[in-house]
Design an enzyme around this catalytic site. Structure first.
Site, PDB file in Angstrom:
ATOM      1  N   MET A   1       0.928  -1.205   0.012  1.00  0.00           N
ATOM      2  CA  MET A   1       0.033   0.169   0.079  1.00  0.00           C
ATOM      3  C   MET A   1       0.937   1.357  -0.033  1.00  0.00           C
ATOM      4  O   MET A   1       1.049   2.026  -1.005  1.00  0.00           O
ATOM      5  CB  MET A   1      -0.990   0.063   1.254  1.00  0.00           C
ATOM      6  CG  MET A   1      -2.163  -1.093   0.959  1.00  0.00           C
ATOM      7  SD  MET A   1      -3.395  -0.716   2.262  1.00  0.00           S
ATOM      8  CE  MET A   1      -2.654  -1.083   3.596  1.00  0.00           C
ATOM      9  N   CYS A   2       1.664   1.419   1.209  1.00  0.00           N
ATOM     10  CA  CYS A   2       2.318   2.646   1.311  1.00  0.00           C
ATOM     11  C   CYS A   2       1.425   3.897   1.775  1.00  0.00           C
ATOM     12  O   CYS A   2       0.420   4.039   1.574  1.00  0.00           O
ATOM     13  CB  CYS A   2       3.288   3.012   0.053  1.00  0.00           C
ATOM     14  SG  CYS A   2       4.347   1.790  -0.406  1.00  0.00           S
ATOM     15  N   ALA A   3       2.034   4.977   2.212  1.00  0.00           N
ATOM     16  CA  ALA A   3       1.369   6.137   2.544  1.00  0.00           C
ATOM     17  C   ALA A   3       2.304   7.284   2.352  1.00  0.00           C
ATOM     18  O   ALA A   3       3.659   7.087   2.517  1.00  0.00           O
ATOM     19  CB  ALA A   3       1.015   6.126   4.173  1.00  0.00           C
TER      20      ALA A   3
END
Length: 309
Positions: A1-3
């Site tokens: 995902m990552c942010a």
């Protein structure tokens, strides 16, 4: 995902906001930690130094190797006429202030044959490492940073190893003060990379976030404004993406036409703050009801500082 996370203060007026810039970026990342627990990084924009550039190298943390590596860096810099004025070891990095009068792209090509520069610029300093944001913030003193703006990222590794050099943000290799963070995937990576390499661009990794940075910097080097480059990226880059780019005095964003990768923003008279999820923005204003918005599909935007840089 990552942010992803971004913060820009519009002016140098006294701030009502109580957190430092570094604290705010770290809090956004920590609030969205479920999206990327493997590594974290910050691209922070410090006050320019008189006639000096900032270079941050990745160095070995193995016992007995660090000193030798730093000596080799010094010898190499001296050979290419870069004069070191100040240096500091932080974690797996060596930060240097140096005198250098030439172009950044040729310097980069000379450096990357031997070493890995995380960033080069007059204001930009990229800090990134394996670990989680609160821990790394303490280690690298991110909370002490209270500059005008910055972007940050936490990563869930999917396509490459968990190492400091594969963490984000990524610098636009060869161009001062341009960095990107990104959530998503650029599916025409190799086509775009070959096009950029034919134009003389250089890459340090195979990461698609680095490609975004180099693409935007290349567009600007050919005369486009950053806003023009952001708009063009919507047609030139394929895939699902929400990305932020930062320069010495601005932050911009772009979202693809599918808009599968989230991005939320909050703006007031003083600042613009961006996160992958609203919970990140809530950390900045606990107990307050915020009027946030999510950029539309196939959209881009740019916020610039309102004071001379």
């Amino acid at each position: 995902m990552c942010a992803i996370a971004g913060l820009l203060f519009k002016t140098d007026k006294d701030r009502n906001f109580t957190m430092t810039t570094g604290q705010a970026l770290t809090q956004i990342l920590d609030a969205t930690l479920h999206r990327g627990p493997d590594s974290a990084g910050w691209a922070i924009y410090k006050e320019p130094l008189d006639n000096l550039i900032r270079i941050r190298f990745m160095i070995s943390r193995k016992n007995g190797e660090t000193d030798d590596e730093i000596k080799r860096i010094h010898r190499h810099l001296k050979c290419i006429k870069v004069q070191v004025v100040h240096e500091e070891i932080q974690g797996c990095t060596l930060g240097i202030h140096a005198r250098y009068d030439g172009e950044i792209l040729p310097l980069t090509k000379k450096l990357e044959k031997e070493f890995i520069p995380f960033s080069i610029g007059r204001r930009l300093d990229i800090i990134k490492d394996v670990g989680q944001p609160l821990e790394l913030s303490r280690k690298y003193k991110i909370d002490e940073f209270n500059g005008s703006h910055g972007i940050a990222h936490i990563r869930l590794a999917t396509e490459s190893g968990v190492r400091p050099d594969t963490a984000h943000p990524f610098w636009a290799c060869g161009f001062a003060d341009v960095a990107t963070v990104h959530n998503g995937q650029i599916t025409n990576y190799w086509i775009m990379r070959r096009r950029l390499e034919r134009k003389g661009m250089t890459f340090q990794t195979h990461n698609d976030t680095e490609l975004i940075a180099v693409y935007l910097a290349c567009q600007m080097s050919c005369g486009a404004t950053l806003e023009d480059a952001l708009k063009a990226s919507l047609d030139d880059l394929d895939g699902t993406f929400s990305y932020l780019v930062a320069t010495k005095d601005s932050i911009g964003y772009a979202k693809d036409k599918i808009a599968a990768k989230p991005m939320v923003k909050y703006e007031n008279d003083e600042m613009i703050a961006i996160a992958s999820e609203e919970v990140g923005l809530n950390r900045l204003f606990p107990g307050q009801s915020l009027e946030t918005s999510e950029p539309a599909p196939s959209s881009y935007g740019l916020w610039s500082r309102l004071v001379p840089q």
